[in-house]
Design an enzyme around this catalytic site. Structure first.
Site, short mmCIF file in Angstrom:
data_model
loop_
_atom_site.label_atom_id
_atom_site.label_comp_id
_atom_site.label_asym_id
_atom_site.label_seq_id
_atom_site.Cartn_x
_atom_site.Cartn_y
_atom_site.Cartn_z
N SER A 69 11.37 17.42 -86.60
CA SER A 69 11.12 17.96 -85.64
C SER A 69 12.43 18.34 -85.03
CB SER A 69 10.08 17.12 -84.64
OG SER A 69 9.97 17.80 -83.55
N HIS B 102 7.99 20.60 -86.91
CA HIS B 102 7.46 21.12 -85.53
C HIS B 102 8.04 22.64 -85.34
CE1 HIS B 102 6.22 17.01 -84.30
NE2 HIS B 102 5.46 17.50 -85.06
N ASP C 188 4.98 11.64 -83.65
CA ASP C 188 4.25 12.40 -84.68
C ASP C 188 5.09 11.98 -86.28
OD1 ASP C 188 2.55 13.89 -86.03
OD2 ASP C 188 3.48 15.84 -85.67
#
Lengths: 197, 273
Positions: free
Chosen positions: A18, A45, A138
């Protein structure tokens, strides 16, 4: 015996990342050994409503063209895939992709946990999971699923991460086999590649 | 979170088919599994408890379907798609028909139907078009009919509408009431909502345009193939079919009866009966 204690039974590599992971991913892809045999499946992401540009930016320096798979597309050896914007990316038992527009997970779609978790389910101990820099948790659960099914786990060295929440969350809930800097991950791919020659 | 194995997932889809006639047996396994686990999680059911509930409480099926089907959608999702609709596809249909019919297959909570209604309104042809919106989930159809959405979803919908370059502001079409965006009833007065299951349902009409975006991703290839045949039969010759931007028809038997009109937005045209 190589330094990472690897063998050539692996069938796929999955990478999650991310905030702060883009440069690392570019470096890994740009120094990937030519003809690297395993598929690399990436869930990074990204902005939900920007369909274009990301895959092109990643492909610019990559040894292999990066593509965003279509729903039900078969996973091919040596290909590099990126989860498309605003879809979750799963892998199915028949070694093909499935997309979905389900609820966001950890405020994300694509969610890394879904890609990592389904890869773990399908590839079991034949999977290598890598989690890079990122600002939320995540991917941590996905890494745990990879480890629980006997896969090999790597996180980016937290001190090198722009934001270390993501690798640290994984380290907190599961056993991680290697904590590596990007340059070491680049070497990891080179070592792994040799085992398939 | 609990886990569930494939044998139990198959037991559940078989049970639902035998007892209620809904056919999830050819749904994509990864998402079907997540949906079932989600229901078990929400209701705090074990696999056995879920199967018992489905067997013994017929009224539970509605709640089950509502949670099982994915009802996450946006108005004007992929604004570039809607621009192509307005600037190319609808004008092309209008060349041949002043009045025509559109089917929203798997309409969920109705955001796409409403988007289409607004688009047609802004083109000044709203009353010339008959819209059909279908879903297998009756609860979600009721929500779609109401044209009412949580105000917190409106920020994203507004953003999409701006990217779509609509004629005004999305606010022109709804009023705020108790945290809800209530759309003008008139927008949906040319829409027929009906319960219809793409898997088991009959062909019920002929259309000039079918929208089925991000619905078939929940099906396996066998089922995608069958559903495409139904769409083919439900389209007039030279009618259009729109699917999601990351879906593909190329592996379906009937693919060669369509041509690609816009590859980026995945709009196809039926060219052969």
């Amino acid at each position: 015996m190589n330094k990472f204690n690897l063998n050539n039974s692996y069938k796929a590599v999955v990478i999650g990342g991310s905030a702060g992971s883009f440069q690392g991913v570019v470096k890994i892809l740009s120094q990937l050994p030519k003809g690297f045999p395993l598929p690399i499946i990436m869930c990074l992401h990204r902005l939900k409503h920007v369909r274009h540009g990301f895959v092109e930016a990643l492909s610019l320096k990559s040894v292999v063209q990066v593509t965003e798979p279509y729903d039900k597309e078969t996973i091919k050896r040596g290909s590099v895939y990126l989860a498309p914007a605003n879809y979750h990316l799963s892998v199915e038992l028949g070694h093909y992709f499935a997309l979905s527009t389900e609820e966001m997970i950890n405020n994300s779609r694509p969610a890394i946990d879904i890609t990592l978790g389904t890869c773990a389910y399908v590839f079991k101990d034949k999977l290598i999971g890598i989690l890079l820099s990122g600002a939320n948790k995540d991917g941590a659960l996905g890494m745990k699923q990879i480890k629980d099914r006997g896969g090999f786990t790597i996180v980016q060295e937290p001190s090198e991460c722009m934001i270390d929440t993501m690798p640290k969350s994984a380290l907190a809930i599961t056993q991680i086999d290697q904590v590596l800097k990007i340059d070491q991950i680049v070497n990891f791919f080179k070592e792994l590649d040799k085992l398939y020659r | 979170m609990q886990d569930i194995d494939i044998a139990d997932l198959k037991r559940i889809s078989e049970l639902i088919y035998q007892k209620y006639g809904y056919d999830f047996r050819n749904y994509a396994m990864s998402s079907f599994k997540r949906r079932v686990l989600r229901i078990m999680d929400l209701k705090r059911f074990t696999v056995e408890a879920l199967i018992r509930k489905l067997t013994e409480s017929p009224e539970f099926i509605h709640e089950f379907l509502d949670e099982l089907t994915v009802n996450v959608t946006e108005m004007f999702r992929d604004p570039s798609f809607w621009r192509i609709m307005r600037e190319e596809i609808i004008p092309a249909i209008l060349l041949n028909h002043k009045q025509f019919k559109i089917w929203h297959a798997g309409c969920s909570s109705g955001e796409e139907v409403l988007s289409m209604a607004i688009l047609l309104k802004e083109m000044g042809i709203h009353q010339d078009v008959q819209l059909y919106a279908t879903d297998l989930d009756t609860n979600i159809l009721e929500r779609a009919k109401s044209g009412t959405y949580s105000i917190k979803n409106m920020e994203l919908n507004e953003k999409n509408y701006i990217r779509f370059q609509g004629a005004g502001s999305l606010k022109d079409y709804y009023r705020e009431e108790n945290g809800l965006a209530v759309f003008n009833k008139e927008l949906l007065n040319n829409v027929t909502f009906r319960k219809h299951d793409l898997v088991t349902g009959e062909i019920f009409n002929k259309f000039d345009l079918i929208l089925c975006r991000n619905v078939m991703i929940y099906f396996n290839q066998t089922l995608q193939n069958e559903v495409l045949k139904k769409f083919h039969e439900s389209l007039f010759k030279y009618g259009y079919l729109a699917i999601g931007s990351k879906e593909s028809l190329i592996w379906c038997d009937y693919a060669n009866r369509f041509i690609v009109v816009n590859n980026e937005e995945k709009i196809y045209k039926k060219i052969k009966d």
